[in-house]
Scaffold this active site. Structure first.
Site, PDB file in Angstrom:
ATOM      1  N   LYS A 119       0.767  -1.184   0.121  1.00 33.08           N
ATOM      2  CA  LYS A 119       0.345  -0.173  -0.313  1.00 33.08           C
ATOM      3  C   LYS A 119       0.706   1.325   0.645  1.00 33.08           C
ATOM      4  O   LYS A 119       0.695   2.215  -0.670  1.00 33.08           O
ATOM      5  CB  LYS A 119      -0.885  -0.455   1.266  1.00 33.08           C
ATOM      6  CG  LYS A 119      -2.364  -0.676   1.449  1.00 33.08           C
ATOM      7  CD  LYS A 119      -3.144   0.037   1.549  1.00 33.08           C
ATOM      8  CE  LYS A 119      -4.463  -0.860   1.375  1.00 33.08           C
ATOM      9  NZ  LYS A 119      -4.759  -2.356   1.318  1.00 33.08           N
ATOM     10  N   LYS A 215      -4.535  -8.459  -7.612  1.00 31.80           N
ATOM     11  CA  LYS A 215      -5.751  -8.592  -6.755  1.00 31.80           C
ATOM     12  C   LYS A 215      -6.112  -7.259  -7.396  1.00 31.80           C
ATOM     13  O   LYS A 215      -6.132  -6.363  -7.584  1.00 31.80           O
ATOM     14  CB  LYS A 215      -5.574  -8.204  -5.382  1.00 31.80           C
ATOM     15  CG  LYS A 215      -6.282  -8.161  -4.554  1.00 31.80           C
ATOM     16  CD  LYS A 215      -5.891  -7.656  -3.105  1.00 31.80           C
ATOM     17  CE  LYS A 215      -5.296  -6.746  -3.175  1.00 31.80           C
ATOM     18  NZ  LYS A 215      -5.620  -6.371  -1.119  1.00 31.80           N
ATOM     19  N   LYS A 218     -10.586  -1.879  -5.512  1.00 31.69           N
ATOM     20  CA  LYS A 218     -10.614  -0.726  -5.859  1.00 31.69           C
ATOM     21  C   LYS A 218      -9.524   0.684  -7.038  1.00 31.69           C
ATOM     22  O   LYS A 218      -9.753   1.008  -7.637  1.00 31.69           O
ATOM     23  CB  LYS A 218     -11.086   0.243  -5.208  1.00 31.69           C
ATOM     24  CG  LYS A 218     -12.504  -0.079  -4.098  1.00 31.69           C
ATOM     25  CD  LYS A 218     -12.816   0.178  -2.999  1.00 31.69           C
ATOM     26  CE  LYS A 218     -12.891  -0.914  -2.066  1.00 31.69           C
ATOM     27  NZ  LYS A 218     -13.318  -0.375  -0.796  1.00 31.69           N
TER      28      LYS A 218
HETATM   29  P1  TYM Z   1     -10.721  -4.355   3.675  1.00 35.72           P
HETATM   30  O1  TYM Z   1     -11.933  -3.407   3.425  1.00 35.72           O
HETATM   31  O2  TYM Z   1      -9.353  -3.931   3.036  1.00 35.72           O
HETATM   32  O3  TYM Z   1     -11.241  -5.298   2.328  1.00 35.72           O
HETATM   33  C1  TYM Z   1     -12.617  -6.000   3.359  1.00 35.72           C
HETATM   34  C2  TYM Z   1     -12.315  -7.484   3.338  1.00 35.72           C
HETATM   35  O4  TYM Z   1     -12.304  -7.934   1.838  1.00 35.72           O
HETATM   36  C3  TYM Z   1     -11.205  -8.868   1.223  1.00 35.72           C
HETATM   37  N1  TYM Z   1     -10.388  -8.739  -0.330  1.00 35.72           N
HETATM   38  C4  TYM Z   1     -10.520  -9.953  -0.720  1.00 35.72           C
HETATM   39  N2  TYM Z   1     -10.695 -11.379  -1.004  1.00 35.72           N
HETATM   40  C5  TYM Z   1     -10.539 -11.668  -2.135  1.00 35.72           C
HETATM   41  N3  TYM Z   1     -10.144 -11.034  -3.368  1.00 35.72           N
HETATM   42  C6  TYM Z   1      -9.512 -10.011  -2.838  1.00 35.72           C
HETATM   43  N4  TYM Z   1      -9.091  -9.311  -4.596  1.00 35.72           N
HETATM   44  C7  TYM Z   1     -10.045  -8.515  -2.022  1.00 35.72           C
HETATM   45  N5  TYM Z   1      -9.481  -7.478  -1.696  1.00 35.72           N
HETATM   46  C8  TYM Z   1      -9.821  -7.426  -0.453  1.00 35.72           C
HETATM   47  C9  TYM Z   1      -9.983  -8.427   2.106  1.00 35.72           C
HETATM   48  O5  TYM Z   1      -9.347  -9.248   2.832  1.00 35.72           O
HETATM   49  C10 TYM Z   1     -10.990  -8.129   3.936  1.00 35.72           C
HETATM   50  O6  TYM Z   1     -11.663  -9.384   4.218  1.00 35.72           O
HETATM   51  N6  TYM Z   1      -7.855  -5.309   7.290  1.00 35.72           N
HETATM   52  C11 TYM Z   1      -9.579  -5.134   6.894  1.00 35.72           C
HETATM   53  C12 TYM Z   1      -9.735  -4.997   7.461  1.00 35.72           C
HETATM   54  C13 TYM Z   1     -10.055  -5.241   9.330  1.00 35.72           C
HETATM   55  C14 TYM Z   1     -10.095  -6.344   9.648  1.00 35.72           C
HETATM   56  C15 TYM Z   1     -10.717  -5.609  11.082  1.00 35.72           C
HETATM   57  C16 TYM Z   1     -10.959  -7.432   9.278  1.00 35.72           C
HETATM   58  C17 TYM Z   1      -9.948  -4.291   9.983  1.00 35.72           C
HETATM   59  N7  TYM Z   1      -9.851  -5.022  11.093  1.00 35.72           N
HETATM   60  C18 TYM Z   1     -10.979  -7.179  12.184  1.00 35.72           C
HETATM   61  C19 TYM Z   1     -11.260  -8.592   9.701  1.00 35.72           C
HETATM   62  C20 TYM Z   1     -11.376  -8.273  11.417  1.00 35.72           C
HETATM   63  C21 TYM Z   1      -9.253  -5.222   5.698  1.00 35.72           C
HETATM   64  O7  TYM Z   1      -8.611  -5.311   4.631  1.00 35.72           O
HETATM   65  O8  TYM Z   1     -10.101  -4.188   4.738  1.00 35.72           O
END
Ligand code: TYM
Length: 349
Positions: A119, A215, A218
């Site tokens: 990132k 991956k 957005k």
């Molecule tokens: P975020 O918002 O970046 O992503 C949300 C969820 O979407 C999944 N994801 C994907 N899964 C499969 N293929 C993809 N291309 C893809 N893009 C995104 C992410 O793995 C995620 O599950 N850090 C977390 C948010 C968070 C969280 C937590 C999750 C904050 N605290 C506690 C679980 C428990 C995240 O990546 O958000």
């Protein structure tokens, strides 16, 4: 006896895409359906995580509400008594526990997190930020995530493969603190158990339809590679039809040699809720990529139509009422954990 907790969060910096849906939303919805009454389900908006990278602050509040509406449209039953929705920023114990965990997490551990590296590199490449303006929040992100999980004693955390390292870090820090201070945290299960629980052989990582080395996200430059849950179904069908494949002319599940085709097989298995093996066997060796794209397009279209149809019937008010109730309850649980931790580390008598 309290119920085993399943917990996941999705940031509120924009709308969801198919990767978010298949990686995190759908598994929770399926688990809730399969085990109604057996588990506690916490599905929250980590809005403090949303601001670690530049966002539209003017729309952040409403985006959180809109995202919670999508959970419901995707099938999360918020009438279920064991299901809670909440915003991280409304439960101050998340930030307080994060600070404590920060003091028991090593700089070197955070420095190894690939998501931080990816990132921050992306932000510098986009020229949105110079290296010196990458936020400390982005670096500390996994610690706040650990607090999100440990406050509620969550054992199962359905997330995409990109979050695996963060789950492992959460376990490491929890185990370290338990060893030092006596049992203070429930340790979430290791990755292989997490996969087993969601009946997966492999973590979910949906790739861009245009560039299957990357991956789906957005921020990928080519929006044609990303299916947004708000895309018109016809628009999504076009994106699937023009997905990048290869010139080998035979369908095989092989991430190394055929990432485009394999990505389509993965999407199909998850959307149809059948095992990856079953889908792979069904398509193995077939030569018509167009047929595979048609099958995926049809599944995507059905999925988007259903979510969008339901979304138009969910209103802000029902979300706000549920949030108000659940945030009171979540503050009680979280404050209890925080207070135990504070006692154990000597901040309270
Ligand atoms: P975020 O918002 O970046 O992503 C949300 C969820 O979407 C999944 N994801 C994907 N899964 C499969 N293929 C993809 N291309 C893809 N893009 C995104 C992410 O793995 C995620 O599950 N850090 C977390 C948010 C968070 C969280 C937590 C999750 C904050 N605290 C506690 C679980 C428990 C995240 O990546 O958000």
């Amino acid at each position: 006896m309290s119920k085993t907790v399943i917990l996941t969060g999705l940031r509120a910096n924009g709308e969801f895409h198919l990767g978010n849906y298949l990686g995190a939303i759908l598994p929770v919805v399926q688990l809730q359906k399969q085990h109604a009454g057996e588990y506690q389900v916490n599905m929250f908006v980590p809005d403090l995580h949303s601001i670690v990278t530049p966002v539209e602050h003017g729309t952040l509040y409403q985006q959180s509400i809109d995202n919670l509406k999508v959970f419901v449209a995707a099938g999360l039953d918020i009438a279920n008594q064991d299901t809670y929705i909440y915003r991280q920023s409304r439960v101050p114990a998340h930030s307080e526990l994060a600070w404590i965990l920060d003091c028991f997490t090593y700089f070197g551990e955070l420095n190894r997190m690939t998501q931080f590296k990816d990132k921050s590199a992306q932000l510098t490449d986009d020229k949105t930020q110079s290296e010196s303006s990458i936020s400390a929040g982005l670096f500390n992100y996994p610690v706040l995530m650990a607090a999100d999980i440990l406050l509620y004693g969550a054992e199962y955390i359905p997330v995409g493969e990109d979050q695996r390292q963060h789950i492992e870090l959460t376990r490491d820090v929890a185990i370290r603190m338990n060893n030092r201070f006596g049992d203070m945290f429930v340790v979430p299960h290791e990755w292989s158990k997490q996969l087993e629980f969601t009946k997966l052989d492999k973590g979910v990582r949906i790739r861009s339809l245009r560039n299957p080395e990357k991956k789906m996200s957005k921020s990928v430059e080519d929006p044609a590679g990303t299916i947004m849950l708000s895309d018109l179904p016809e628009e999504a069908v076009k994106k699937v039809s023009s997905a990048t494949t290869d010139s080998l002319g035979s369908i095989n599940y092989d991430w190394g040699k055929q990432p485009g085709v394999t990505n389509l097989l993965q999407i199909l298995a998850l959307l149809r809720d059948v095992s990856q093996n079953e889908v792979n066997e069904q398509w193995k060796g077939k030569t018509n990529y167009g047929e595979l794209k048609d099958a995926v397009a049809e599944a995507v279209k059905a999925c988007l139509s259903e979510i969008q149809g339901k979304l138009s019937k969910v209103n802000d008010q029902e979300i706000l009422v549920k949030l108000e109730e659940d945030e009171v309850k979540m503050n009680q649980i979280a404050n209890q954990t925080l207070s135990d931790v504070q006692k154990k580390i000597g901040l309270r008598p």
